[in-house]
Motif scaffolding. Sequence first.
Motif, PDB file in Angstrom:
ATOM      1  N   UNK A   1       0.827  -1.205   0.000  1.00  0.00           N
ATOM      2  CA  UNK A   1       0.000   0.000   0.000  1.00  0.00           C
ATOM      3  C   UNK A   1       0.862   1.257   0.000  1.00  0.00           C
ATOM      4  N   UNK A   2       1.952   1.212   0.734  1.00  0.00           N
ATOM      5  CA  UNK A   2       2.841   2.369   0.781  1.00  0.00           C
ATOM      6  C   UNK A   2       3.448   2.634  -0.585  1.00  0.00           C
ATOM      7  N   UNK A   3       3.780   1.526  -1.292  1.00  0.00           N
ATOM      8  CA  UNK A   3       4.372   1.680  -2.615  1.00  0.00           C
ATOM      9  C   UNK A   3       3.371   2.266  -3.603  1.00  0.00           C
ATOM     10  N   UNK A   4       2.076   1.970  -3.392  1.00  0.00           N
ATOM     11  CA  UNK A   4       1.047   2.443  -4.301  1.00  0.00           C
ATOM     12  C   UNK A   4       0.589   3.856  -3.954  1.00  0.00           C
ATOM     13  N   UNK A   5       0.860   4.305  -2.732  1.00  0.00           N
ATOM     14  CA  UNK A   5       0.388   5.608  -2.299  1.00  0.00           C
ATOM     15  C   UNK A   5       1.051   6.719  -3.103  1.00  0.00           C
ATOM     16  N   UNK A   6       0.315   7.802  -3.258  1.00  0.00           N
ATOM     17  CA  UNK A   6       0.822   8.979  -3.955  1.00  0.00           C
ATOM     18  C   UNK A   6       0.841  10.130  -2.964  1.00  0.00           C
ATOM     19  N   UNK A   7       1.952  10.827  -2.883  1.00  0.00           N
ATOM     20  CA  UNK A   7       2.049  11.984  -1.990  1.00  0.00           C
ATOM     21  C   UNK A   7       1.792  13.255  -2.784  1.00  0.00           C
ATOM     22  N   UNK A   8       1.395  14.299  -2.078  1.00  0.00           N
ATOM     23  CA  UNK A   8       1.179  15.570  -2.752  1.00  0.00           C
ATOM     24  C   UNK A   8       2.484  16.118  -3.318  1.00  0.00           C
ATOM     25  N   UNK A   9       3.595  15.813  -2.644  1.00  0.00           N
ATOM     26  CA  UNK A   9       4.890  16.268  -3.138  1.00  0.00           C
ATOM     27  C   UNK A   9       5.230  15.609  -4.470  1.00  0.00           C
ATOM     28  N   UNK A  10       5.039  14.279  -4.543  1.00  0.00           N
ATOM     29  CA  UNK A  10       5.345  13.580  -5.795  1.00  0.00           C
ATOM     30  C   UNK A  10       4.378  13.984  -6.896  1.00  0.00           C
ATOM     31  N   UNK A  11       3.130  14.226  -6.524  1.00  0.00           N
ATOM     32  CA  UNK A  11       2.134  14.682  -7.496  1.00  0.00           C
ATOM     33  C   UNK A  11       2.539  16.038  -8.075  1.00  0.00           C
ATOM     34  N   UNK A  12       2.914  16.950  -7.198  1.00  0.00           N
ATOM     35  CA  UNK A  12       3.311  18.295  -7.650  1.00  0.00           C
ATOM     36  C   UNK A  12       4.527  18.222  -8.567  1.00  0.00           C
ATOM     37  N   UNK A  13       5.476  17.400  -8.209  1.00  0.00           N
ATOM     38  CA  UNK A  13       6.681  17.268  -9.027  1.00  0.00           C
ATOM     39  C   UNK A  13       6.340  16.717 -10.410  1.00  0.00           C
ATOM     40  N   UNK A  14       5.521  15.672 -10.454  1.00  0.00           N
ATOM     41  CA  UNK A  14       5.172  15.052 -11.738  1.00  0.00           C
ATOM     42  C   UNK A  14       4.438  16.015 -12.651  1.00  0.00           C
ATOM     43  N   UNK A  15       3.433  16.717 -12.099  1.00  0.00           N
ATOM     44  CA  UNK A  15       2.599  17.547 -12.957  1.00  0.00           C
ATOM     45  C   UNK A  15       3.211  18.916 -13.240  1.00  0.00           C
ATOM     46  N   UNK A  16       4.203  19.296 -12.452  1.00  0.00           N
ATOM     47  CA  UNK A  16       5.002  20.469 -12.817  1.00  0.00           C
ATOM     48  C   UNK A  16       5.814  20.154 -14.066  1.00  0.00           C
ATOM     49  N   UNK A  17       6.355  18.943 -14.094  1.00  0.00           N
ATOM     50  CA  UNK A  17       7.110  18.507 -15.268  1.00  0.00           C
ATOM     51  C   UNK A  17       6.224  18.404 -16.508  1.00  0.00           C
ATOM     52  N   UNK A  18       4.914  18.168 -16.290  1.00  0.00           N
ATOM     53  CA  UNK A  18       3.988  18.029 -17.416  1.00  0.00           C
ATOM     54  C   UNK A  18       3.360  19.360 -17.831  1.00  0.00           C
ATOM     55  N   UNK A  19       3.758  20.447 -17.156  1.00  0.00           N
ATOM     56  CA  UNK A  19       3.347  21.751 -17.634  1.00  0.00           C
ATOM     57  C   UNK A  19       2.520  22.615 -16.709  1.00  0.00           C
ATOM     58  N   UNK A  20       2.088  22.083 -15.571  1.00  0.00           N
ATOM     59  CA  UNK A  20       1.344  22.903 -14.621  1.00  0.00           C
ATOM     60  C   UNK A  20       2.311  23.663 -13.724  1.00  0.00           C
ATOM     61  N   UNK A  21       1.941  24.855 -13.321  1.00  0.00           N
ATOM     62  CA  UNK A  21       2.799  25.611 -12.421  1.00  0.00           C
ATOM     63  C   UNK A  21       2.627  25.099 -10.987  1.00  0.00           C
ATOM     64  N   UNK A  22       3.678  25.105 -10.190  1.00  0.00           N
ATOM     65  CA  UNK A  22       3.561  24.683  -8.794  1.00  0.00           C
ATOM     66  C   UNK A  22       2.521  25.507  -8.037  1.00  0.00           C
ATOM     67  N   UNK A  23       2.417  26.801  -8.371  1.00  0.00           N
ATOM     68  CA  UNK A  23       1.467  27.680  -7.694  1.00  0.00           C
ATOM     69  C   UNK A  23       0.029  27.252  -7.982  1.00  0.00           C
ATOM     70  N   UNK A  24      -0.234  26.878  -9.229  1.00  0.00           N
ATOM     71  CA  UNK A  24      -1.575  26.437  -9.614  1.00  0.00           C
ATOM     72  C   UNK A  24      -1.934  25.120  -8.927  1.00  0.00           C
TER      73      UNK A  24
END
Length: 315
Positions: free
Chosen positions: A14-37
Amino acid sequence: MISLLASTSLSLTLAAQAVTQESFTQEWTQKGLSPEYIELALSKANHNPKVIEAITTPWEAKPWYQYKQLFLTEERVQDGVAFWKKHQQTLARAEKEYGVEAQMIVAIIGIETRYGQFTGTYPVLDALYTLGFSYPKRAKFFASELGHYLMLAQEEGWELTDVKGSYAGAMGWGQFISSSYRAYAVDFDGDGKRNLLNNPVDAIGSVANYFKNAKWQHGLTPAYPLVQSPEVTAALKWNGKPITATVAQLKQAGVAAIGDDTMSSAILTLDSSESEKQGFQVTNNFYSITRYNRSPLYAMAAFEFSQLLNDAFKP
């Protein structure tokens, strides 16, 4: 009782499958969203325990003979016929452009939202936030859909908290998830917007486009009921994946299969009552329906509903 070793293994899984807000922010910043948004969006999201409750008790968990009673009703058929008549030209155009029969498009929209009457009451932001960060079983998938939703809201100019949908974050007349909305929604009325939330014309074109991309074949029957439920090897049973068996192989196994020997077909068995089962020969179009919803119960309901609609519709 779960052993300590099993419990530890489960916790690690379960821990391996969990997603953190930090990892989410990092991934979607790389995909074009701003960290602020992203930060702003997450600050507006709320955890909703009813979402977890709903996703763990889906209707698809019911046997076929109970599940189909939800959709194969005379009232829903009449609603579908009325929708078909109102949008007859649009549906004919969609069938011509995308190769998807009008009755199947009407069936999908009828099953999903009763022709726009029930598009969902859960804020999509909250639903995807809850499942992405608090439902480890499918956290990666729903966190991805949350990212696509943030992208979609920017692209379409939506207020993040305004859009409502299902407990799983599906939206609009056809209940598209965020990634599907971005990939398959079309502006079918030519007004410059892809509006699946309250535009039935765009919904019709978009459902048809989705099925075209799912390799729907015009004129191919998704399923044939069998007189007897045959006992066949696992290789001839439908397993939720693309069909690799053929009519010839089914015939060799003693099944009274329909169609050309080279046609892809497999056997599906559903509960027709508490004590009886019904066998079906399913084809590639049945698999195409499961690209919209993975449940074989959903696919069979959609197909049988489309048949009822076709029988009832009088131009």
